[in-house]
Structure formats: C-alpha cells, structure tokens
Design a protein around this motif. Structure first.
Motif, PDB file in Angstrom:
ATOM      1  N   GLY A  63       3.016 -12.573  -9.751  1.00 55.78           N
ATOM      2  CA  GLY A  63       2.607 -11.165  -9.726  1.00 55.78           C
ATOM      3  C   GLY A  63       1.387 -10.924 -10.598  1.00 55.78           C
ATOM      4  O   GLY A  63       0.458 -10.199 -10.208  1.00 55.78           O
ATOM      5  N   GLU A  64       1.364 -11.546 -11.779  1.00 58.75           N
ATOM      6  CA  GLU A  64       0.237 -11.362 -12.705  1.00 58.75           C
ATOM      7  C   GLU A  64      -1.068 -11.878 -12.110  1.00 58.75           C
ATOM      8  O   GLU A  64      -2.109 -11.234 -12.207  1.00 58.75           O
ATOM      9  N   LYS A  65      -1.007 -13.063 -11.512  1.00 61.81           N
ATOM     10  CA  LYS A  65      -2.200 -13.654 -10.883  1.00 61.81           C
ATOM     11  C   LYS A  65      -2.713 -12.742  -9.774  1.00 61.81           C
ATOM     12  O   LYS A  65      -3.919 -12.504  -9.638  1.00 61.81           O
ATOM     13  N   ASN A  66      -1.771 -12.239  -8.958  1.00 61.10           N
ATOM     14  CA  ASN A  66      -2.160 -11.352  -7.860  1.00 61.10           C
ATOM     15  C   ASN A  66      -2.751 -10.051  -8.395  1.00 61.10           C
ATOM     16  O   ASN A  66      -3.727  -9.529  -7.838  1.00 61.10           O
ATOM     17  N   ALA A  67      -2.164  -9.542  -9.476  1.00 61.29           N
ATOM     18  CA  ALA A  67      -2.668  -8.299 -10.074  1.00 61.29           C
ATOM     19  C   ALA A  67      -4.105  -8.501 -10.567  1.00 61.29           C
ATOM     20  O   ALA A  67      -4.953  -7.615 -10.439  1.00 61.29           O
TER      21      ALA A  67
ATOM     22  N   GLN B 183      -1.458  -2.803  -8.473  1.00 62.47           N
ATOM     23  CA  GLN B 183      -1.030  -3.894  -9.367  1.00 62.47           C
ATOM     24  C   GLN B 183       0.458  -3.768  -9.710  1.00 62.47           C
ATOM     25  O   GLN B 183       1.197  -4.753  -9.693  1.00 62.47           O
ATOM     26  N   ASN B 184       0.875  -2.525 -10.005  1.00 65.48           N
ATOM     27  CA  ASN B 184       2.294  -2.318 -10.335  1.00 65.48           C
ATOM     28  C   ASN B 184       3.198  -2.679  -9.169  1.00 65.48           C
ATOM     29  O   ASN B 184       4.249  -3.299  -9.349  1.00 65.48           O
ATOM     30  N   ALA B 185       2.785  -2.267  -7.964  1.00 65.93           N
ATOM     31  CA  ALA B 185       3.594  -2.562  -6.771  1.00 65.93           C
ATOM     32  C   ALA B 185       3.726  -4.071  -6.587  1.00 65.93           C
ATOM     33  O   ALA B 185       4.803  -4.581  -6.247  1.00 65.93           O
TER      34      ALA B 185
ATOM     35  N   LEU C  90       0.839  -1.205   0.000  1.00 61.38           N
ATOM     36  CA  LEU C  90       0.000   0.000   0.000  1.00 61.38           C
ATOM     37  C   LEU C  90       0.875   1.257   0.000  1.00 61.38           C
ATOM     38  O   LEU C  90       0.574   2.231  -0.703  1.00 61.38           O
ATOM     39  N   ALA C  91       1.956   1.225   0.784  1.00 60.92           N
ATOM     40  CA  ALA C  91       2.840   2.394   0.861  1.00 60.92           C
ATOM     41  C   ALA C  91       3.514   2.651  -0.491  1.00 60.92           C
ATOM     42  O   ALA C  91       3.610   3.788  -0.945  1.00 60.92           O
ATOM     43  N   VAL C  92       3.952   1.593  -1.139  1.00 58.59           N
ATOM     44  CA  VAL C  92       4.603   1.730  -2.452  1.00 58.59           C
ATOM     45  C   VAL C  92       3.604   2.259  -3.480  1.00 58.59           C
ATOM     46  O   VAL C  92       3.896   3.188  -4.242  1.00 58.59           O
ATOM     47  N   ALA C  93       2.391   1.689  -3.476  1.00 57.36           N
ATOM     48  CA  ALA C  93       1.370   2.088  -4.456  1.00 57.36           C
ATOM     49  C   ALA C  93       0.930   3.530  -4.238  1.00 57.36           C
ATOM     50  O   ALA C  93       0.788   4.292  -5.202  1.00 57.36           O
ATOM     51  N   ALA C  94       0.724   3.923  -2.992  1.00 58.42           N
ATOM     52  CA  ALA C  94       0.278   5.290  -2.699  1.00 58.42           C
ATOM     53  C   ALA C  94       1.334   6.299  -3.134  1.00 58.42           C
ATOM     54  O   ALA C  94       1.017   7.378  -3.633  1.00 58.42           O
ATOM     55  N   PHE C  95       2.591   5.940  -2.949  1.00 57.28           N
ATOM     56  CA  PHE C  95       3.665   6.836  -3.369  1.00 57.28           C
ATOM     57  C   PHE C  95       3.666   6.997  -4.882  1.00 57.28           C
ATOM     58  O   PHE C  95       3.871   8.099  -5.405  1.00 57.28           O
ATOM     59  N   GLU C  96       3.401   5.903  -5.580  1.00 52.98           N
ATOM     60  CA  GLU C  96       3.311   5.979  -7.049  1.00 52.98           C
ATOM     61  C   GLU C  96       2.165   6.905  -7.471  1.00 52.98           C
ATOM     62  O   GLU C  96       2.255   7.595  -8.487  1.00 52.98           O
ATOM     63  N   ASP C  97       1.126   6.951  -6.640  1.00 50.79           N
ATOM     64  CA  ASP C  97      -0.011   7.844  -6.892  1.00 50.79           C
ATOM     65  C   ASP C  97       0.290   9.301  -6.549  1.00 50.79           C
ATOM     66  O   ASP C  97      -0.576  10.153  -6.705  1.00 50.79           O
ATOM     67  N   GLY C  98       1.480   9.562  -6.019  1.00 51.73           N
ATOM     68  CA  GLY C  98       1.849  10.939  -5.711  1.00 51.73           C
ATOM     69  C   GLY C  98       1.707  11.326  -4.252  1.00 51.73           C
ATOM     70  O   GLY C  98       1.885  12.476  -3.880  1.00 51.73           O
ATOM     71  N   LYS C  99       1.387  10.340  -3.391  1.00 55.68           N
ATOM     72  CA  LYS C  99       1.268  10.644  -1.957  1.00 55.68           C
ATOM     73  C   LYS C  99       2.555  10.270  -1.230  1.00 55.68           C
ATOM     74  O   LYS C  99       3.324   9.432  -1.691  1.00 55.68           O
TER      75      LYS C  99
END
Lengths: 181, 395
Positions: free
Chosen positions: A163-167, A151-153, A21-30
């Motif tokens: 990773g693909e299955k999880n995405a 998904q990217n994270a 979640l932390a990695v994904a949120a950072f990618e979102d600009g947070k």
C-alpha cells in the motif's frame, strides 16, 4: 454528476481502480458508484469499468456512454476499442504511454493527456501494475479527487508495504500531471 | 446519515446484513453460479465473526435440502444463489414452503441458459413464482441490505412461516461499489427477535413434517399457505414501518410511488431499474410529461389492493419486465397488473415492455422511448400489445 470510463485489459486492475476511485471520492465528501462492464473475466481481454461521482445520491444504473473522463491503462487498446467514444468536449482522455498526446489521432473533442505510468510504477512499485499510478494521475489532471484520499483508499485496500509503495506512486503521478494542469 | 456510510460491494453489504441477523446454519454451493455473498459469509465464519454452521455442499439442490433439515429442527437458515443454481433447487423449494419452513435466501438475479449467459435479468426468480416462497425485490444496495432482517422477521413470523427470497439484480447491485450503511448489530438485535418456532423436529417430542396428505386434506394445506401469504401482505407494510422506526430508512411497503399522485402515465417496475426510471422521470417532468413510477417491492404475495389503489388516477400503465413468459409475449409483472385490474371498474390500458434480458443495458433513452409510445397511445386512444422494448434490428 461526473462520469468516468476506464479501459484496460483483464489482469490490469481496472475494476479495482474504479472501486478505489469510488472509495476516495466518498472520503472527499462526494457520492460515488463504481461497477465493471460485467464480462467473462479473461486475462488480457479488453475490460471496461465505470465510475460516477456526484454531490447527490446516485440512482442511475446504466453504463456510461458520454464520459467526462476516460482512463486508458494500455495504449494498445486504442487500436482495438473506441476509447474516445462519446467523450465530452472539455473532458479528458488519459492514456498510459510513453508517447505524446499528439501521436494518438483520436476523433474527439476531449483533451488527450498522456503519462508513462508503466515507468512510474516500475520505478516506485517495482512492478508494471499501473492502475493506482493512473488514478493518481487522474486526480492530477482533473482535480476531482484529493490525492491523499486516493492514497488512503489504497492503503486501506492493500495494508503494509504494498500500500505504501502504491501511495508513493499515486503522489508522484499526481504531482507530474498537476504541474501541467 | 452520510457519516455512517462506507463504500463497499453490494454483495458484501448483504453478507454483513446476514451476519448481524445471526443465522444458525448457512448452506451454499460455492462454485459458479454463485456470488461474493456466500464467499464473504464463509470468511466471516472462518474469522470467527459469526457463530454458525457453514455447510459447503456439492450442489444447490443439496444446499436447499440441508436447510430444510436445519430449519425443521429450529435453526435460523440462510442461503444465496442465482440463475441455474436456483433452477436446480426448484423441486425442493416446494418442500420448504409446504413444510412451512422460514428459510431465507438472497436471490441474485441472473439470466438462465441456453444460450450461456451470466448476466442480469429476473427470469430465475420469476420462474419460481408458484413455489410458495415470498419474493421481495430491492432497488439499490441499501435496500438489499435492509431487506435482509425484514425478510427474516417476516418469514419467521408465527402467522406467516413461509420461506422467502430477497431478490437483488445480479452484477448491477451485487458487484457495484456504492455508499451504504452497514447494519448495526445493536439495532438489528432490537429489530429481529430470536427464531423460536412452535413446532420442531425433536426426538423428545416426535412429530413429522411434510408427511402424507391424501385428497381429504391436501387442499387445506395449500389453502393455509395462501392464507399465510395474506398475512404476509399486511406484515410487509408493518415491518417496513418498524424498520423505519429503528433504523430510520424506508423504501415503501408492498409498493412505493414516485411522482405518482398526478401522473397520467405510470411506469411499474421491480429491482435496480427503478433508479434509472426515477432519473428519467425527473428529466421528462421538466419537459412537462405527466409521468410517475409505481415500484413493486413485493411480487409474492402480489399486492392487488395496493396496486389498484396506487393506479386509481392513471390514464395509461407501462410495465417493465426483465423476464418473459415465452408463448405469451409478455413478462410476469404485466400479466399480474392486467389481471388485478380486470375485476374492477378501472379501464386503464396496460402496455408491457420486456427489456434488459441477459444483461442488456437499460439506458435512460430506452425508458424515454417507452414513455413516448405510451404518450402516443394515450393521444390516439389506441392499445399497444406487449413486446420487447430493446430488440436489435440488425440481428
């Protein structure tokens, strides 16, 4: 700032979910911060992990006592841990269960949402590993993070087929919850 | 700046910093108590990302002993440990500083047993106060990462030549995932020169290190260590500025103030609690409370002049300690601050609060309660003796 508390059992990937979640949120600009409620790791024992999301750099280092959002990976924890503790009114408590939100008699002003993440994970990933499915559902419930960022994270953390299955499971869970937002 | 950041674990960020500092020898005990720092470093070595001798040894005592040998022949040396592991090194820490070997170690601060406790406090490094090692404390992951090349350069300076600990709070910083700029190799090459010691153990030019010193010379060896600490005091400031010139980041030199200049109540602290204190200060300032922060980065050498100067407008001082000198009922920072104010005309009360022992969480409410006590003491012009800030009444 938004604060998230994740409840799970040792081995369910609660800490990994918080990190993703932390990695994904950072990618979102947070700005983001993820950390476990450091314990002595034992499979099956209750585990807690925390995430903070903010538009500004995060300095606060204490644990989270009044979360905006709570994620419960294992519904049996509801009888063991006060998962609703401090949950803010207007926030969400997302529980992995085949049951309805009403069947949990939680003492909270937060909204309870449920999803049979175990079934989603079994159908798509083929294993009862629900952490990625649940953070996809979290994005659907709250709209805090783009599902593509999660998904990217996950793809970065688990390259290849896993990773693909999880995405795929993330997107499915996101769509199911987002439709009901 | 944000586009250069990546979200990683604190331990990884520090391991990456060590990698770009290009140590020649890393030696570590790989089992509990240990951190991901040396695990990540051993991965870098196995993957061929770093050209260095990695020694997996059978204890922390061996880890530091191996580095003493390696440093004496001119290698840049590194280890990381925590808690009981650091305690086991104790005897050899004196050898390293006495032989003036600039070994660098990240101490991931954790409590000491018994009772068994794996969580964060700073008793481990504070207990090594008098070993002759430099001790710097970092506030967040970026500062821990950035402190690494600074401390190599400081330790290896030919006028310093002292071993050094870069301290980061266990779990709170070592296990957190947060955005950080991983140190660039080219900038680090520019900032950190090669380690080229003047004196090394060399069969072609035999000499001895740490040899016998009888009462006619031993004192002067100790004196020279103290003198080197004095040089380090100045260099810590200079290096923080040099680092800023190259990387564009600054955390203060020996100390750093936050909302300090007009503050009547000054909170002093070291390590990761700083962030929580800053947020609490922002909140209290909105309610009109005159409170500021003096962050202490360098505990050894202790920046007496910088602290006196920074406290000149304070009406009351609060120290926060994640350690205790049992039998004195106060922590090490409290003792230092009281001592450094004594031989001056400054008459400012100091209240020492101990908190966060063995991983006890420090929410903002704990800091608010502490500031309230200081406010009350200031109002009634009374003194409060040091003590624990977060004792449970129900136990």
């Amino acid at each position: 700032m938004k604060e998230i508390r994740i409840h799970g059992r040792g081995g369910q990937g609660s800490v990994t979910a918080a990190e993703l979640l932390a990695v994904a949120a950072f990618e979102d600009g947070k700005f983001s911060q993820a950390f476990p409620a450091f314990g002595v790791e034992r499979r099956g024992a209750p585990v807690t992990a925390f995430v903070r999301l903010s538009d500004k750099p995060i300095r606060l280092r204490s644990q989270i006592y009044e979360p905006d959002y709570v994620i419960v990976q294992d519904a049996t924890l509801v009888d063991v841990v006060d998962v609703a503790s401090g949950a803010k009114p207007g926030g969400f408590i997302l529980i992995n269960t085949e049951k309805s939100p009403e069947s949990f008699n939680l003492n909270t002003k937060a909204t309870v949402r449920t999803l049979d993440a175990t079934k989603v994970a079994m159908d798509i990933i083929g294993k009862p590993i629900v952490n990625t499915t649940l953070i996809g559902a979290f994005a659907g419930v709250t709209g805090e993070i783009k599902p593509e960022s999660i998904q990217n994270a996950v793809r970065e953390r688990f390259p290849g087929k896993v990773g693909e299955k999880n995405a795929e499971a993330i997107k499915a869970a996101y769509d199911m919850m987002e439709a009901k937002r | 700046m944000k586009n250069k950041m990546t979200v990683v674990e604190g331990s990884y960020a520090v391991a990456h910093s060590v990698k770009v500092c290009k140590p020649n020898v890393i030696s570590a005990y790989p089992i509990t108590p240990q951190t991901h720092i040396v695990e990540d470093l051993s991965q870098f070595v196995a993957d061929g990302e770093i050209d260095c001798e990695y020694m997996n040894v059978e204890s922390e005592f061996s880890a530091i002993s191996a580095l003493i040998g390696a440093s004496a022949v001119g290698a840049r040396t590194y280890s990381s440990t925590t808690s009981q592991g650091l305690a086991l090194m104790h005897e050899a820490l004196f050898n390293a500083s006495g032989m003036r070997l600039p070994i660098v170690m990240t101490v991931v601060n954790r409590a000491l047993s018994a009772p068994i406790n794996i969580w964060n406090d700073q008793q481990d490094s504070i207990s090594q106060r008098d070993t002759g090692w430099i001790q710097l404390y970092a506030e967040d992951v970026q500062e821990s990462a950035d402190m690494t090349p600074q401390i190599f350069k400081l330790a290896e300076d030919k006028d310093v030549l002292l071993p050094a600990m870069s301290c980061m709070d266990g779990f709170i910083l070592s296990h957190v995932y947060e955005p950080v700029i991983l140190l660039e190799q080219d900038l680090t090459d520019e900032f950190l020169p090669q380690f080229e010691p003047e004196f090394i153990l060399d069969p072609a030019n035999p000499m001895s290190f740490g040899a016998f010193a009888d009462p006619t010379t031993y004192t002067e060896f100790r004196y020279r260590q103290e003198e080197a600490m004095g040089v380090a005091l100045k260099k810590i400031e200079t290096l923080a500025n040099e680092f800023n010139d190259i990387y564009g980041r600054y955390y203060g030199g020996l100390v750093d103030g936050y909302m300090l200049d007009d503050a009547e109540i000054v909170v002093m602290a070291m390590g990761s609690v700083i962030g929580t204190v800053k947020d609490t200060i922002d909140m209290l300032r909105k309610d009109g409370v005159s409170v500021g922060l003096l962050k202490v980065r360098s505990f050894r050498p202790f920046p007496v002049d910088a602290v006196r100067k920074a406290l000149k407008n304070a009406k009351i001082i609060i120290t926060l300690d994640k350690n205790i000198s049992v039998g004195k009922n106060e922590g090490a920072l409290c003792t230092e601050v009281k001592a450094c104010l004594h031989n001056t005309k400054m008459r400012i009360p100091v209240i020492g609060f101990m908190l966060g022992h063995g991983g006890r969480d420090i929410p903002m409410g704990t800091i608010v309660n502490i500031v309230d006590k200081a406010k009350a003491a200031m109002k009634t012009d009374s003194f409060i003796e040091s003590g624990f800030a977060d004792l449970r009444e129900d136990l």
